[in-house]
Design a protein around this motif. Structure first.
Motif, PDB file in Angstrom:
ATOM      1  N   UNK A  69       0.860  -1.185   0.000  1.00 23.35           N
ATOM      2  CA  UNK A  69       0.000   0.000   0.000  1.00 23.35           C
ATOM      3  C   UNK A  69       0.896   1.235   0.000  1.00 23.35           C
ATOM      4  N   UNK A  70       0.748   2.068  -1.009  1.00 27.06           N
ATOM      5  CA  UNK A  70       1.522   3.299  -1.135  1.00 27.06           C
ATOM      6  C   UNK A  70       0.548   4.470  -1.104  1.00 27.06           C
ATOM      7  N   UNK A  71       0.680   5.339  -0.110  1.00 27.01           N
ATOM      8  CA  UNK A  71      -0.196   6.506   0.003  1.00 27.01           C
ATOM      9  C   UNK A  71       0.610   7.787  -0.178  1.00 27.01           C
ATOM     10  N   UNK A 233       4.447  -4.227   2.410  1.00 25.75           N
ATOM     11  CA  UNK A 233       4.808  -2.949   3.020  1.00 25.75           C
ATOM     12  C   UNK A 233       3.714  -1.902   2.815  1.00 25.75           C
ATOM     13  N   UNK A 234       3.689  -0.961   3.753  1.00 27.64           N
ATOM     14  CA  UNK A 234       2.880   0.250   3.653  1.00 27.64           C
ATOM     15  C   UNK A 234       3.828   1.433   3.691  1.00 27.64           C
ATOM     16  N   UNK A 235       3.662   2.365   2.765  1.00 29.05           N
ATOM     17  CA  UNK A 235       4.496   3.566   2.742  1.00 29.05           C
ATOM     18  C   UNK A 235       3.608   4.795   2.583  1.00 29.05           C
ATOM     19  N   UNK A 236       3.873   5.793   3.419  1.00 34.97           N
ATOM     20  CA  UNK A 236       3.168   7.066   3.349  1.00 34.97           C
ATOM     21  C   UNK A 236       4.187   8.153   3.035  1.00 34.97           C
ATOM     22  N   UNK A 338      -1.639  -1.198  -3.916  1.00 36.05           N
ATOM     23  CA  UNK A 338      -2.650  -0.148  -3.919  1.00 36.05           C
ATOM     24  C   UNK A 338      -1.932   1.200  -3.852  1.00 36.05           C
ATOM     25  N   UNK A 339      -2.321   2.129  -4.709  1.00 35.78           N
ATOM     26  CA  UNK A 339      -1.798   3.494  -4.684  1.00 35.78           C
ATOM     27  C   UNK A 339      -2.961   4.424  -4.361  1.00 35.78           C
ATOM     28  N   UNK A 340      -2.826   5.187  -3.289  1.00 40.57           N
ATOM     29  CA  UNK A 340      -3.841   6.147  -2.874  1.00 40.57           C
ATOM     30  C   UNK A 340      -3.214   7.533  -2.923  1.00 40.57           C
ATOM     31  N   UNK A 341      -3.876   8.457  -3.596  1.00 39.42           N
ATOM     32  CA  UNK A 341      -3.400   9.841  -3.658  1.00 39.42           C
ATOM     33  C   UNK A 341      -4.509  10.745  -3.149  1.00 39.42           C
TER      34      UNK A 341
END
Length: 512
Positions: A69-71, A233-236, A338-341
């Motif tokens: 998950x990349x936010x 991984x999760x990255x913000x 998942x890419x959240x913007x």
């Protein structure tokens, strides 16, 4: 206000009763269209009972059981800025779903980011404003947040960029709990854009490049390093652009008029020929307590220059989005990510004779929000409202993580995948910028309606279908009496909600 406060058992009954009444009065079936700025175009069909949507895919695709998950978040971006970001549009918007009713229930930096970390409304997580009582980093308890939940679910977690206002001023080496890798910018250097100081896992360093480019490097580095890891991984990555800051330059207007941002040098003056938005509320005063009656020629000119620089500052953010997607593709991780913007809050650039945020207008409350990933339809627009608290709860749901707090938000993944749009009540609230625990307004955003109540009892009601610019307060119109009554009831029921006493999926009604 504490996290452990018991839920109010009466609120769900109030909410259900209110929604039934709203359906009769026409509130519940008013939907929003999927045009570029999400303005209302027509009333939707008849109301049906709330139904859980069925997404086209129940398990994420990819080589791992759990996806990455990349936010990406930005600071003060308005929905009108979205068309000016070519990489974001080509690689995320067209390959994913645009959420046209992304909403910041408390539209200012600190409470919005705290909601992204907790899944709670501001009155529950307690970080209410920027400074003073209830304000900034010092007001936020970060021992039990999204990264902590994700770590327990087997994720590695990475943060880079702006945290909460005031972070690092007392202890620049502090690393919040739950993060595998930490690269937080230290205030007040966060707003300098160049020569920003970063706390990299407990060591403070200075980077001379524009901070959007530095965050670009941090993001792609983590993607590359984790490509062969068995752990998801999760990255913000949290950009400060297009927030104002940086040094005063020769073409900047007087700071007595407006404050400007600082684009990367390569992007300066690339938007010199772009004018201000052509929205119905531009330079229109009156109609509510938040719209000054007039604005000077000098102020209008200054806002035009400030808006130009805002768009230019977003180009380096757009570069970072493009670089991250390309890196994900090269490492083979794109299909399983998942890419959240999104933005923390919206922003007014001449709307209602204002430059700023926190006011309960559409351009302050509504935020750009785009998602791409496993099972997310391509090239779609969804008008079901998604809030900052929902994002945290949805990320936890994607990861199979159990929130350690009583969350107020809703897991929106199936709604993002669904072919049906839903209306839902969203509580809104705001607090004094310089500190204070008493609201300056509360209200409800529901379908076509925005209802706001001020401390002295004054009420404002906007019908965004018939008046998309929100230039007329229609609270006293006889024809709106039933709508006003039910929105008042919703405001009373949800103003101090917590956990399941906040609007849950059972309050969602198909919009058509």
């Amino acid at each position: 206000m504490t996290i452990s406060r018991p839920a109010r058992k009466a609120a769900p009954a109030i909410a259900v009763a209110a929604i039934g009444a709203l359906a009769i009065t026409g509130v519940a079936h008013a939907g929003l269209d999927d045009t570029a700025d999400g303005r209302d175009s027509a009333t939707r069909g008849d109301v049906r009972a709330p139904v859980a949507p069925r997404g086209p895919e129940t398990q994420p695709a990819g080589s791992r059981a759990k996806p990455n998950i990349l936010m990406f978040t930005v600071d003060d971006m308005t929905v009108g800025d979205l068309p000016h970001m070519p990489n974001l549009n080509r690689l995320v918007v067209r390959q994913g779903t645009r959420l046209t009713q992304g909403t910041a229930p408390t539209p200012i930096c600190v409470p919005a980011r705290a909601s992204l970390l907790t899944g709670q409304y501001a009155h529950n997580h307690g970080a209410l404003t920027i400074s003073g009582a209830g304000g900034g980093f010092q007001a936020f308890e970060d021992a039990n947040t999204l990264p902590v939940w994700l770590r327990k679910a087997g994720y590695e977690t990475y943060f880079s960029g702006k945290y909460l206002n005031g972070y690092g001023m007392a202890n620049p080496r502090y690393v919040p709990p739950g993060w595998t890798g930490w690269r937080g910018s230290v205030d007040m250097s966060t707003y300098g854009f160049y020569n920003t100081r970063y706390n990299i896992n407990g060591k403070v360093v200075t980077r001379s490049a524009h901070n959007s480019d530095v965050l670009n490097g941090f993001t792609t580095q983590v993607i590359g390093n984790r490509a062969k890891s068995r752990k998801p991984w999760f990255m913000w990555t949290n950009f400060v652009a297009p927030h104002h800051g940086g040094r005063q330059e020769s073409d900047d207007p007087s700071r007595n008029l407006v404050k400007t941002t600082m684009p990367a040098k390569r992007d300066r003056n690339t938007f010199r020929n772009v004018g201000l938005p052509n929205d119905p509320e531009m330079w229109v005063g009156g109609g509510s307590p938040w719209a000054p009656a007039s604005s000077s020629k000098a102020f209008r000119s200054a806002v035009r220059e400030a808006n130009q620089q805002r768009l230019e500052s977003l180009q380096s953010v757009d570069d970072a989005v493009g670089a991250a997607v390309r890196k994900l593709r090269r490492t083979g991780e794109l299909k399983n990510t998942y890419i959240i913007f999104t933005s923390d809050n919206g922003f007014l650039v001449g709307h209602h004779n204002r430059d700023g945020k926190l006011v309960p207008f559409d351009r302050s409350l509504r935020i750009p929000m785009v998602v791409r990933g496993p099972g997310i339809p391509r090239g779609r627009a969804v008008s079901t409202a998604t809030t900052n608290p929902d994002i945290a709860v949805t990320i936890a749901g994607i990861a199979g993580a159990r929130p350690g707090r009583r969350v107020d938000g809703v897991d929106m993944l199936d709604y993002w995948r669904s072919g049906t749009d839903y209306d839902r009540p969203v509580p809104i609230e705001a607090y004094p910028v310089k500190g204070g625990r008493n609201r300056i307004y509360s209200g409800i955003r529901y379908g076509r309606w925005t209802y706001v109540r001020l401390p002295g009892g004054k009420e404002v009601l906007f019908d965004r279908r018939t008046n998309p610019g929100e230039t007329r307060n229609v609270a006293r119109r006889k024809g709106n009496a039933a709508v006003l009554k039910e929105l008042r009831r919703l405001d009373r029921g949800y103003r101090d909600c917590a956990g399941t006493s906040c609007p849950q999926a059972s309050t969602f009604v198909p919009a058509g």
